[in-house]
Design a protein around this motif. Structure first.
Motif, PDB file in Angstrom:
ATOM      1  N   SER A  93      -1.404  -1.937   3.310  1.00 35.42           N
ATOM      2  CA  SER A  93      -2.606  -1.769   2.501  1.00 35.42           C
ATOM      3  C   SER A  93      -2.183  -1.941   1.049  1.00 35.42           C
ATOM      4  CB  SER A  93      -3.205  -0.388   2.729  1.00 35.42           C
ATOM      5  OG  SER A  93      -4.312  -0.193   1.886  1.00 35.42           O
ATOM      6  N   VAL A  94      -2.865  -2.828   0.323  1.00 35.92           N
ATOM      7  CA  VAL A  94      -2.425  -3.219  -1.013  1.00 35.92           C
ATOM      8  C   VAL A  94      -3.448  -2.770  -2.057  1.00 35.92           C
ATOM      9  CG1 VAL A  94      -1.767  -5.159  -2.486  1.00 35.92           C
ATOM     10  CG2 VAL A  94      -1.249  -5.220  -0.043  1.00 35.92           C
ATOM     11  N   SER A  95      -2.958  -2.249  -3.174  1.00 39.91           N
ATOM     12  CA  SER A  95      -3.833  -1.922  -4.300  1.00 39.91           C
ATOM     13  C   SER A  95      -3.365  -2.687  -5.527  1.00 39.91           C
ATOM     14  CB  SER A  95      -3.827  -0.422  -4.577  1.00 39.91           C
ATOM     15  OG  SER A  95      -2.538   0.027  -4.951  1.00 39.91           O
ATOM     16  N   LEU A  96      -4.306  -3.024  -6.390  1.00 48.73           N
ATOM     17  CA  LEU A  96      -4.002  -3.709  -7.644  1.00 48.73           C
ATOM     18  C   LEU A  96      -4.206  -2.728  -8.792  1.00 48.73           C
ATOM     19  CD1 LEU A  96      -5.728  -7.184  -7.092  1.00 48.73           C
ATOM     20  CD2 LEU A  96      -3.333  -6.565  -6.707  1.00 48.73           C
ATOM     21  N   GLU A  97      -3.194  -2.589  -9.606  1.00 54.48           N
ATOM     22  CA  GLU A  97      -3.216  -1.657 -10.731  1.00 54.48           C
ATOM     23  C   GLU A  97      -3.464  -2.442 -12.014  1.00 54.48           C
ATOM     24  OE1 GLU A  97      -0.426   2.041 -11.862  1.00 54.48           O
ATOM     25  OE2 GLU A  97       0.596   0.099 -11.977  1.00 54.48           O
ATOM     26  N   LYS A  98      -4.633  -2.288 -12.574  1.00 54.65           N
ATOM     27  CA  LYS A  98      -5.054  -3.068 -13.737  1.00 54.65           C
ATOM     28  C   LYS A  98      -4.542  -2.449 -15.034  1.00 54.65           C
ATOM     29  CE  LYS A  98      -9.348  -4.726 -15.926  1.00 54.65           C
ATOM     30  NZ  LYS A  98     -10.834  -4.732 -15.799  1.00 54.65           N
ATOM     31  N   PHE A  99      -4.087  -3.308 -15.942  1.00 56.29           N
ATOM     32  CA  PHE A  99      -3.752  -2.848 -17.286  1.00 56.29           C
ATOM     33  C   PHE A  99      -3.946  -4.010 -18.249  1.00 56.29           C
ATOM     34  CE2 PHE A  99       0.157  -4.652 -15.687  1.00 56.29           C
ATOM     35  CZ  PHE A  99       0.777  -5.230 -16.787  1.00 56.29           C
ATOM     36  N   SER A 100      -3.958  -3.695 -19.526  1.00 56.25           N
ATOM     37  CA  SER A 100      -4.171  -4.711 -20.551  1.00 56.25           C
ATOM     38  C   SER A 100      -2.914  -4.871 -21.387  1.00 56.25           C
ATOM     39  CB  SER A 100      -5.352  -4.307 -21.447  1.00 56.25           C
ATOM     40  OG  SER A 100      -5.565  -5.274 -22.462  1.00 56.25           O
ATOM     41  N   THR A 101      -2.635  -6.104 -21.782  1.00 52.68           N
ATOM     42  CA  THR A 101      -1.489  -6.359 -22.650  1.00 52.68           C
ATOM     43  C   THR A 101      -1.817  -7.524 -23.572  1.00 52.68           C
ATOM     44  OG1 THR A 101       0.919  -6.699 -22.716  1.00 52.68           O
ATOM     45  CG2 THR A 101      -0.305  -8.000 -21.110  1.00 52.68           C
ATOM     46  N   LYS A 102      -1.032  -7.695 -24.601  1.00 53.56           N
ATOM     47  CA  LYS A 102      -1.227  -8.803 -25.531  1.00 53.56           C
ATOM     48  C   LYS A 102      -0.448 -10.020 -25.051  1.00 53.56           C
ATOM     49  CE  LYS A 102      -1.988  -5.964 -29.643  1.00 53.56           C
ATOM     50  NZ  LYS A 102      -3.395  -6.327 -29.817  1.00 53.56           N
ATOM     51  N   THR A 103      -1.029 -11.184 -25.275  1.00 55.72           N
ATOM     52  CA  THR A 103      -0.343 -12.425 -24.961  1.00 55.72           C
ATOM     53  C   THR A 103      -0.606 -13.422 -26.086  1.00 55.72           C
ATOM     54  OG1 THR A 103       0.023 -14.097 -23.242  1.00 55.72           O
ATOM     55  CG2 THR A 103      -2.254 -13.413 -23.629  1.00 55.72           C
ATOM     56  N   TYR A 104      -0.012 -14.599 -25.983  1.00 52.92           N
ATOM     57  CA  TYR A 104      -0.112 -15.571 -27.070  1.00 52.92           C
ATOM     58  C   TYR A 104      -0.272 -16.972 -26.502  1.00 52.92           C
ATOM     59  CZ  TYR A 104       4.734 -16.764 -25.947  1.00 52.92           C
ATOM     60  OH  TYR A 104       5.875 -17.160 -25.284  1.00 52.92           O
ATOM     61  N   GLU A 105      -0.756 -17.867 -27.357  1.00 53.86           N
ATOM     62  CA  GLU A 105      -0.852 -19.287 -27.015  1.00 53.86           C
ATOM     63  C   GLU A 105      -0.358 -20.087 -28.204  1.00 53.86           C
ATOM     64  OE1 GLU A 105      -4.231 -22.708 -26.072  1.00 53.86           O
ATOM     65  OE2 GLU A 105      -4.778 -20.579 -26.039  1.00 53.86           O
ATOM     66  N   VAL A 106       0.511 -21.042 -27.963  1.00 56.03           N
ATOM     67  CA  VAL A 106       1.033 -21.893 -29.036  1.00 56.03           C
ATOM     68  C   VAL A 106       0.084 -23.080 -29.223  1.00 56.03           C
ATOM     69  CG1 VAL A 106       2.964 -23.301 -29.824  1.00 56.03           C
ATOM     70  CG2 VAL A 106       3.395 -21.217 -28.500  1.00 56.03           C
ATOM     71  N   VAL A 107      -0.476 -23.195 -30.407  1.00 57.95           N
ATOM     72  CA  VAL A 107      -1.404 -24.291 -30.718  1.00 57.95           C
ATOM     73  C   VAL A 107      -0.648 -25.481 -31.281  1.00 57.95           C
ATOM     74  CG1 VAL A 107      -3.420 -24.965 -32.083  1.00 57.95           C
ATOM     75  CG2 VAL A 107      -3.258 -22.640 -31.135  1.00 57.95           C
ATOM     76  N   GLU A 108       0.283 -25.220 -32.175  1.00 60.09           N
ATOM     77  CA  GLU A 108       1.067 -26.297 -32.783  1.00 60.09           C
ATOM     78  C   GLU A 108       2.458 -25.796 -33.121  1.00 60.09           C
ATOM     79  OE1 GLU A 108       0.687 -29.625 -36.370  1.00 60.09           O
ATOM     80  OE2 GLU A 108      -0.301 -27.687 -36.596  1.00 60.09           O
ATOM     81  N   SER A 109       3.448 -26.627 -32.830  1.00 56.97           N
ATOM     82  CA  SER A 109       4.831 -26.312 -33.162  1.00 56.97           C
ATOM     83  C   SER A 109       5.521 -27.599 -33.577  1.00 56.97           C
ATOM     84  CB  SER A 109       5.539 -25.684 -31.954  1.00 56.97           C
ATOM     85  OG  SER A 109       6.906 -25.458 -32.221  1.00 56.97           O
ATOM     86  N   GLU A 110       5.913 -27.695 -34.845  1.00 57.82           N
ATOM     87  CA  GLU A 110       6.504 -28.940 -35.354  1.00 57.82           C
ATOM     88  C   GLU A 110       7.603 -28.624 -36.360  1.00 57.82           C
ATOM     89  OE1 GLU A 110       4.303 -32.805 -36.618  1.00 57.82           O
ATOM     90  OE2 GLU A 110       4.640 -31.656 -38.468  1.00 57.82           O
ATOM     91  N   LEU A 111       8.730 -29.297 -36.202  1.00 52.72           N
ATOM     92  CA  LEU A 111       9.850 -29.151 -37.126  1.00 52.72           C
ATOM     93  C   LEU A 111      10.315 -30.538 -37.540  1.00 52.72           C
ATOM     94  CD1 LEU A 111      11.945 -27.262 -38.525  1.00 52.72           C
ATOM     95  CD2 LEU A 111      13.370 -27.539 -36.481  1.00 52.72           C
ATOM     96  N   VAL A 112      10.356 -30.779 -38.858  1.00 54.35           N
ATOM     97  CA  VAL A 112      10.749 -32.091 -39.385  1.00 54.35           C
ATOM     98  C   VAL A 112      11.855 -31.897 -40.414  1.00 54.35           C
ATOM     99  CG1 VAL A 112       9.996 -34.166 -40.618  1.00 54.35           C
ATOM    100  CG2 VAL A 112       8.421 -33.012 -39.036  1.00 54.35           C
ATOM    101  N   ILE A 113      12.949 -32.649 -40.263  1.00 56.99           N
ATOM    102  CA  ILE A 113      14.008 -32.667 -41.281  1.00 56.99           C
ATOM    103  C   ILE A 113      13.565 -33.635 -42.373  1.00 56.99           C
ATOM    104  CG2 ILE A 113      16.431 -33.130 -41.771  1.00 56.99           C
ATOM    105  CD1 ILE A 113      17.032 -32.541 -38.833  1.00 56.99           C
ATOM    106  N   THR A 114      13.381 -33.101 -43.583  1.00 62.18           N
ATOM    107  CA  THR A 114      12.786 -33.909 -44.661  1.00 62.18           C
ATOM    108  C   THR A 114      13.788 -34.437 -45.679  1.00 62.18           C
ATOM    109  OG1 THR A 114      12.315 -31.879 -45.913  1.00 62.18           O
ATOM    110  CG2 THR A 114      10.567 -32.730 -44.462  1.00 62.18           C
ATOM    111  N   GLU A 115      14.992 -33.817 -45.754  1.00 62.46           N
ATOM    112  CA  GLU A 115      15.973 -34.274 -46.748  1.00 62.46           C
ATOM    113  C   GLU A 115      17.392 -34.092 -46.251  1.00 62.46           C
ATOM    114  OE1 GLU A 115      17.364 -33.069 -51.207  1.00 62.46           O
ATOM    115  OE2 GLU A 115      15.238 -32.790 -50.745  1.00 62.46           O
TER     116      GLU A 115
END
Length: 416
Positions: free
Chosen positions: A45-67
């Motif tokens: 017999s299985v029960s699900l224990e609900k809880f809330s946590t913070k998460t993230y989503e990466v929208v943009e990630s860019e690294l450029v060598i300029t000099e």
């Protein structure tokens, strides 16, 4: 005597690692439904224990060598690290090694290069001084990490937009002078669930043995060995123990959001009252399993008598078990925090080099990887559930207790 179906463990590990299981995603939900279905198939017999946590989503990630201009460098965002302005930040590249104070410039606005993710103390040193941070992978053969720092760091200490780069790219950057970093992340609260099943003991129902594993993965990563393998091994233990009548209660717990800072196990243990916590005699935690070529290992977070118990049974079975007395960055430590001993079983394997990268995929898995450690885990658990008395003290030595306190205070920065 029960036997563990290691072929079943392998099949389940492959199934669970077919897609990433980052907290709050469809992949996590699909895995949860599969685990629940398997447990019910075995009669639980299985029960699900609900809880809330913070998460993230990466929208943009860019690294450029300029000099000098060398163009874009492949980079992977460090979750919860922070964000740059929309146009990014550009600054002088400064090598900081391991956030050594002697290497940190007096002026602000530069972009640092470090050899590993900073500790909380290192983060505090760099916030408000660095415009951004570049973290080098540890070896030339490792892919890009997909990990996060605790969200509390950004909220309580400050934003330090950070990305991982491959080792060779980091070496190339040592000869560059300037770079531009863009990083955009969005954050949200999500609901997720721990999966719980138990069988009451017929003689000592108020004595509880926990068997645990986490079923989530880091963002975008199949998480085959970390921790589809441990989840599958726990399912195989549940299958082997189906129909077994234990003297004391056995509770299976598949925790969510471990990769975000042991959130599921911290919530679960923290939600128990003191009387319920006292019923828990020991935790057997399964994290990092299934790597094709490897060996069996255990981290004991408890008294010497618990180590001897684990060691004696390994010798009895003819299992070469590497044992240390410490804490592990895994769900067992959430119990140790509350004075409950833990046996953390894991598989030491070359596949560990790919943990938290896209390469932690089912190709690392093999049925034989579950055979010896599965045989040992089942024997150990059966002994715990069948003994008239638990053969070790329910206590945490001061040295282990101190390490656990430091772990949560320094690494996670949470109270739990």
């Amino acid at each position: 005597m029960q036997s563990l179906d290691y072929e079943y463990a392998y099949r389940m590990a492959v199934l669970i690692s077919e897609r990433p299981r980052f907290t709050g995603t469809e992949g996590e939900r699909t895995a949860r439904e599969a685990i629940k279905e398997e447990l019910e198939k075995h009669g639980y017999s299985v029960s699900l224990e609900k809880f809330s946590t913070k998460t993230y989503e990466v929208v943009e990630s860019e690294l450029v060598i300029t000099e000098p201009y060398l163009g874009r460098v492949e980079a992977s965002a460090l979750g919860f690290s922070g964000e740059t302005p929309a146009e990014g930040v550009e600054g002088e590249l400064v090598y900081l090694e391991n956030t050594d104070p002697v290497l940190i410039p007096e002026e602000d606005g530069w972009i640092g290069i470090v050899v590993q993710r900073p500790s909380k103390e290192g983060w505090q040193r760099l916030v408000k001084k660095a415009g951004g941070l570049v973290i080098a992978e540890s070896t030339p053969y490792r892919g890009l990490s997909r990990v996060a720092v605790p969200y509390e760091w950004r909220e309580k200490i400050g934003s330090l937009p950070s990305v991982y780069v491959k080792y060779r790219d980091a070496v190339r950057m040592l000869t560059a002078r300037r770079a531009r970093l863009k990083l955009t992340q969005v954050y949200r609260d999500v609901d997720t669930y721990n999966i719980i099943a138990e069988v009451k003991g017929y003689k000592y129902p108020d004595e509880i043995v926990y068997l645990t594993a986490h079923y989530d993965s880091v963002m975008g990563v199949p998480g085959a060995t970390d921790n589809a393998g441990g989840t599958a091994l726990l399912l195989a233990l549940a299958k082997a123990l189906a129909g077994f009548k234990p003297k004391r209660t056995v509770r299976f717990a598949f925790f969510a959001a471990e990769e975000l800072g042991l959130r599921g196990s911290l919530f679960h243990v923290g939600s128990l009252n003191e009387e319920e916590k006292k019923k828990i005699k020991v935790v057997v935690n399964l994290d990092v399993h299934g790597g094709a070529l490897g060996s069996s290992a255990a981290v004991i977070s408890g008294p010497k008598s618990l180590r001897y118990f684990a060691e004696i049974h390994a010798k009895k079975l003819g299992v070469n078990l590497s044992i240390s007395e410490d804490i592990m960055s895994s769900d067992g430590t959430s119990f140790v925090k509350h004075g409950i001993p833990a046996v953390n079983l894991y598989r030491s394997s070359g596949s560990g080099a790919d943990i938290h990268t896209e390469s932690d995929s089912p190709e690392h898995l093999h049925p034989l990887a579950f055979k010896v450690i599965g045989h040992y885990a089942l024997h150990l658990v059966t002994e715990l559930l069948s003994a008239e008395e638990i053969p070790f003290e329910r206590e945490i030595p001061e040295e282990i207790k101190k390490k656990a306190e430091e772990y949560f205070a320094k690494r996670l920065g949470v109270d739990g």
